[in-house]
Scaffold this motif. Structure first.
Motif, PDB file in Angstrom:
ATOM      1  N   ARG A 158      25.150  25.533  36.534  1.00  0.00           N
ATOM      2  CA  ARG A 158      26.335  24.715  36.823  1.00  0.00           C
ATOM      3  C   ARG A 158      26.837  24.017  35.565  1.00  0.00           C
ATOM      4  NH1 ARG A 158      27.790  23.563  41.963  1.00  0.00           N
ATOM      5  NH2 ARG A 158      26.498  24.393  43.653  1.00  0.00           N
ATOM      6  N   LEU A 159      25.917  23.543  34.737  1.00  0.00           N
ATOM      7  CA  LEU A 159      26.329  22.879  33.501  1.00  0.00           C
ATOM      8  C   LEU A 159      27.061  23.846  32.582  1.00  0.00           C
ATOM      9  CD1 LEU A 159      26.197  20.393  31.612  1.00  0.00           C
ATOM     10  CD2 LEU A 159      24.025  21.279  30.785  1.00  0.00           C
ATOM     11  N   VAL A 160      26.518  25.052  32.421  1.00  0.00           N
ATOM     12  CA  VAL A 160      27.156  26.051  31.556  1.00  0.00           C
ATOM     13  C   VAL A 160      28.507  26.459  32.130  1.00  0.00           C
ATOM     14  CG1 VAL A 160      26.944  28.401  30.650  1.00  0.00           C
ATOM     15  CG2 VAL A 160      24.963  26.872  30.656  1.00  0.00           C
ATOM     16  N   ARG A 161      28.567  26.674  33.412  1.00  0.00           N
ATOM     17  CA  ARG A 161      29.837  27.068  34.052  1.00  0.00           C
ATOM     18  C   ARG A 161      30.888  25.986  33.862  1.00  0.00           C
ATOM     19  NH1 ARG A 161      32.115  25.948  39.032  1.00  0.00           N
ATOM     20  NH2 ARG A 161      33.508  27.561  39.895  1.00  0.00           N
ATOM     21  N   GLY A 162      30.508  24.712  34.051  1.00  0.00           N
ATOM     22  CA  GLY A 162      31.468  23.632  33.887  1.00  0.00           C
ATOM     23  C   GLY A 162      31.969  23.502  32.459  1.00  0.00           C
ATOM     24  N   ALA A 163      31.064  23.697  31.491  1.00  0.00           N
ATOM     25  CA  ALA A 163      31.479  23.604  30.088  1.00  0.00           C
ATOM     26  C   ALA A 163      32.401  24.744  29.704  1.00  0.00           C
ATOM     27  CB  ALA A 163      30.246  23.595  29.187  1.00  0.00           C
ATOM     28  N   VAL A 164      32.128  25.941  30.233  1.00  0.00           N
ATOM     29  CA  VAL A 164      32.956  27.091  29.890  1.00  0.00           C
ATOM     30  C   VAL A 164      34.319  27.025  30.570  1.00  0.00           C
ATOM     31  CG1 VAL A 164      33.120  29.604  30.086  1.00  0.00           C
ATOM     32  CG2 VAL A 164      30.970  28.541  29.423  1.00  0.00           C
ATOM     33  N   LEU A 165      34.377  26.458  31.772  1.00  0.00           N
ATOM     34  CA  LEU A 165      35.638  26.382  32.514  1.00  0.00           C
ATOM     35  C   LEU A 165      36.469  25.157  32.164  1.00  0.00           C
ATOM     36  CD1 LEU A 165      34.579  27.523  36.095  1.00  0.00           C
ATOM     37  CD2 LEU A 165      35.844  28.817  34.371  1.00  0.00           C
ATOM     38  N   PRO A 167      39.251  22.896  30.557  1.00  0.00           N
ATOM     39  CA  PRO A 167      40.613  23.340  30.166  1.00  0.00           C
ATOM     40  C   PRO A 167      40.739  23.681  28.687  1.00  0.00           C
ATOM     41  CG  PRO A 167      40.734  21.451  31.639  1.00  0.00           C
ATOM     42  CD  PRO A 167      39.286  21.639  31.312  1.00  0.00           C
ATOM     43  N   GLY A 168      40.181  22.832  27.819  1.00  0.00           N
ATOM     44  CA  GLY A 168      40.288  23.106  26.390  1.00  0.00           C
ATOM     45  C   GLY A 168      39.598  24.390  25.998  1.00  0.00           C
ATOM     46  N   THR A 169      38.449  24.640  26.591  1.00  0.00           N
ATOM     47  CA  THR A 169      37.714  25.865  26.288  1.00  0.00           C
ATOM     48  C   THR A 169      38.459  27.095  26.773  1.00  0.00           C
ATOM     49  OG1 THR A 169      35.647  24.636  26.471  1.00  0.00           O
ATOM     50  CG2 THR A 169      35.496  27.024  26.566  1.00  0.00           C
ATOM     51  N   GLN A 170      39.027  27.000  27.982  1.00  0.00           N
ATOM     52  CA  GLN A 170      39.746  28.140  28.536  1.00  0.00           C
ATOM     53  C   GLN A 170      40.965  28.504  27.691  1.00  0.00           C
ATOM     54  OE1 GLN A 170      39.175  30.265  31.476  1.00  0.00           O
ATOM     55  NE2 GLN A 170      37.230  29.496  30.682  1.00  0.00           N
ATOM     56  N   ALA A 192      29.068  29.859  22.989  1.00  0.00           N
ATOM     57  CA  ALA A 192      27.715  29.375  22.708  1.00  0.00           C
ATOM     58  C   ALA A 192      27.754  28.027  21.992  1.00  0.00           C
ATOM     59  CB  ALA A 192      26.957  30.403  21.869  1.00  0.00           C
ATOM     60  N   ARG A 193      28.720  27.860  21.106  1.00  0.00           N
ATOM     61  CA  ARG A 193      28.858  26.573  20.417  1.00  0.00           C
ATOM     62  C   ARG A 193      29.340  25.484  21.367  1.00  0.00           C
ATOM     63  NH1 ARG A 193      31.285  29.860  16.314  1.00  0.00           N
ATOM     64  NH2 ARG A 193      33.339  29.139  17.003  1.00  0.00           N
ATOM     65  N   GLU A 194      30.172  25.854  22.330  1.00  0.00           N
ATOM     66  CA  GLU A 194      30.712  24.868  23.260  1.00  0.00           C
ATOM     67  C   GLU A 194      29.633  24.315  24.205  1.00  0.00           C
ATOM     68  OE1 GLU A 194      33.717  23.560  23.349  1.00  0.00           O
ATOM     69  OE2 GLU A 194      34.304  24.721  21.585  1.00  0.00           O
ATOM     70  N   LEU A 199      23.939  21.382  26.614  1.00  0.00           N
ATOM     71  CA  LEU A 199      22.612  21.875  26.977  1.00  0.00           C
ATOM     72  C   LEU A 199      21.521  21.096  26.272  1.00  0.00           C
ATOM     73  CD1 LEU A 199      22.975  25.767  27.097  1.00  0.00           C
ATOM     74  CD2 LEU A 199      22.383  24.231  28.984  1.00  0.00           C
ATOM     75  N   ALA A 200      21.730  20.766  25.009  1.00  0.00           N
ATOM     76  CA  ALA A 200      20.719  20.015  24.271  1.00  0.00           C
ATOM     77  C   ALA A 200      20.530  18.630  24.877  1.00  0.00           C
ATOM     78  CB  ALA A 200      21.125  19.904  22.800  1.00  0.00           C
ATOM     79  N   THR A 201      21.628  17.977  25.243  1.00  0.00           N
ATOM     80  CA  THR A 201      21.529  16.661  25.870  1.00  0.00           C
ATOM     81  C   THR A 201      20.871  16.756  27.236  1.00  0.00           C
ATOM     82  OG1 THR A 201      23.540  15.984  24.710  1.00  0.00           O
ATOM     83  CG2 THR A 201      22.831  14.636  26.562  1.00  0.00           C
ATOM     84  N   ASP A 202      21.258  17.768  28.003  1.00  0.00           N
ATOM     85  CA  ASP A 202      20.683  17.930  29.335  1.00  0.00           C
ATOM     86  C   ASP A 202      19.207  18.276  29.266  1.00  0.00           C
ATOM     87  OD1 ASP A 202      21.080  18.481  32.370  1.00  0.00           O
ATOM     88  OD2 ASP A 202      20.182  20.342  31.614  1.00  0.00           O
TER      89      ASP A 202
END
Length: 278
Positions: A158-165, A167-170, A192-194, A199-202
């Protein structure tokens, strides 16, 4: 008497002091986990040693209920605690990242399938799953770490999906696609950079979650055998002798607490620094 108002210099000084507290609380059990097995002696019970003996000559922390030296057990048990938590965290991360990327892809049906599967895994209580495995005889280290890692997959995905989705990333992803960039370039280089920073914080906070689950399982006798020097197992084995030999319980309990609190303090400091930077 009223306290003087907090100045910006006071807040800055507080932020500078905070990481040292977290580093100390986290560093002590980590150093003991890394170097403890090298300094530990034999942990088998000696014939002339009294079980649950208070600290004294030859036994700085006394003995446990089996007549083993408590200090030796504490020195040996940290490697199991830290190693199990890191291994489970690695399993959850390695499985959660590709699932999160799949869910964030252009196919809506795939997104629904992955997320609903993650919801199903999330619905199972961790200790209940470990109790079921223990009842079927699957209670060794490999099963314990694997199950604990799989239970972390939904949160990581869920964390990865939210970061990838986001608006700025999209927007950047669409621009890269218009430039003819392939899937590997977009996902392995840009996305991967985004997701690296979230991920590191989580991972810092999730380490405490995994540690709590594994320690609870070992304390309840669902994981490692009772002869293991794992800190949670030591707490459970010596809990009946808490008032006659408290060191055998309080020392491993304090190290587990220090490990969790120190990790959480460092994560909070990283988040605060990132917020101030922005």
């Amino acid at each position: 008497m009223t306290r003087p108002p907090t100045t910006a210099a006071d807040e800055a000084a507080t932020r500078r002091r905070r990481p040292w507290t977290g580093l100390t609380l986290l560093g002590v059990p980590l150093i003991m986990a890394l170097l403890g097995p090298l300094a530990a002696g034999d942990d088998f019970p000696l014939p002339d040693v009294v079980p649950s003996q208070p600290p004294g000559s030859g036994h700085p922390l006394g003995t446990d209920v089996l007549g083993r030296d408590a200090l030796t057990l504490v020195l040996e048990g940290g490697a199991s605690v830290v190693g199990s938590a890191l291994a489970a965290l690695t399993v959850g991360t390695l499985l959660g990242i590709p699932l999160g990327l799949l869910a964030a892809g252009p196919r809506r049906g795939l997104d629904e399938a992955v997320m609903r599967t993650m919801d199903l895994v999330l619905a199972f209580p961790g200790l209940l799953v470990l109790m079921t495995l223990a009842a079927t005889g699957r209670r060794d280290w490999l099963w314990l770490v694997t199950v604990a890692g799989v239970l972390q997959v939904p949160a990581v995905a869920r964390l990865v999906r939210g970061a990838v989705l986001a608006p700025g990333t999209q927007t950047v992803v669409e621009a890269l696609r218009m430039q003819g960039r392939g899937w590997a370039y977009i996902h392995l280089r840009h996305l991967a950079r985004e997701v690296a920073a979230p991920l590191a914080t989580d991972a810092g906070g999730r380490f405490s979650t995994v540690l709590y689950l594994l320690a609870s399982a070992n304390f309840l006798g669902l994981g490692l055998p009772s002869s293991s020097p794992d800190w949670a197992v030591l707490i459970e084995r010596n809990s009946d002798a808490l008032f006659t030999q408290p060191a055998a319980v309080l020392v491993p309990a304090g190290l587990l607490t220090s490990l969790c609190v120190g990790g959480n303090l460092l994560v909070d400091h990283v988040i605060a620094r990132e917020r101030n930077r922005r």
